[in-house]
Write a protein that holds these residues in place. Sequence first.
Motif, PDB file in Angstrom:
ATOM      1  N   THR A  71       0.802  -1.227   0.000  1.00 31.50           N
ATOM      2  CA  THR A  71       0.000   0.000   0.000  1.00 31.50           C
ATOM      3  C   THR A  71       0.835   1.278   0.000  1.00 31.50           C
ATOM      4  O   THR A  71       0.344   2.324  -0.402  1.00 31.50           O
ATOM      5  CB  THR A  71      -0.973   0.064   1.201  1.00 31.50           C
ATOM      6  OG1 THR A  71      -0.229  -0.145   2.395  1.00 31.50           O
ATOM      7  CG2 THR A  71      -2.078  -0.961   1.074  1.00 31.50           C
TER       8      THR A  71
ATOM      9  N   GLY B 197      -5.582  -1.855  -0.037  1.00 37.06           N
ATOM     10  CA  GLY B 197      -6.006  -0.753  -0.881  1.00 37.06           C
ATOM     11  C   GLY B 197      -6.603  -1.254  -2.182  1.00 37.06           C
ATOM     12  O   GLY B 197      -6.310  -2.362  -2.654  1.00 37.06           O
TER      13      GLY B 197
ATOM     14  N   VAL C 114      -7.876   3.316   0.288  1.00 36.92           N
ATOM     15  CA  VAL C 114      -6.698   2.753   0.928  1.00 36.92           C
ATOM     16  C   VAL C 114      -6.882   2.830   2.429  1.00 36.92           C
ATOM     17  O   VAL C 114      -7.197   3.888   2.972  1.00 36.92           O
ATOM     18  CB  VAL C 114      -5.410   3.514   0.534  1.00 36.92           C
ATOM     19  CG1 VAL C 114      -4.201   2.931   1.261  1.00 36.92           C
ATOM     20  CG2 VAL C 114      -5.204   3.464  -0.972  1.00 36.92           C
TER      21      VAL C 114
END
Length: 136
Positions: A15, A44, A38
Amino acid sequence: MITKKIYLYFPKSETEKPIVYQLVKDYNLIVNIFRAKVTPEEEGYLSLEVTGNQEDITRAFAFLGTFDVVIHAGNKGVHWDENRCVHCGACVVHCPPGALTIVDQGTRTVTFNEDRCIECLACIAACPFGACSSAF
Ligand code: SF4
Ligand code: SF4
């Protein structure tokens, strides 16, 4: 120049990596992000279109494949299930770009043009039959 729709799932490990930045900088792609979600330290999702020449897009997809990212190529993050749709028309007035439209005034048949969808998610709340859904 060609345009490809994709949505991506990022696990926790990926992420914080600047993947979109690299798509622009290293692969010369024009990136149009429709929607992102996210959760820091968790996961995410990203729904986007990339535009560029075929060679750069092929290289960019190979680059994406080097990450622990799930790639859904050719799809947006919103799905219309034709089998669930009863063509009540309730969603049509809630769809700003006209992605959901009545194509035949006689039969009141509703259809979905994915290319027009901007992923605002309004149809999901508007549809009483669960015909519209989001991948994230
Ligand atoms: S997500 Fe928004 S733009 Fe897409 S079909 Fe639904 S209402 Fe229309
Ligand atoms: S609201 Fe749902 S069932 Fe009604 S036309 Fe739209 S997608 Fe089909």
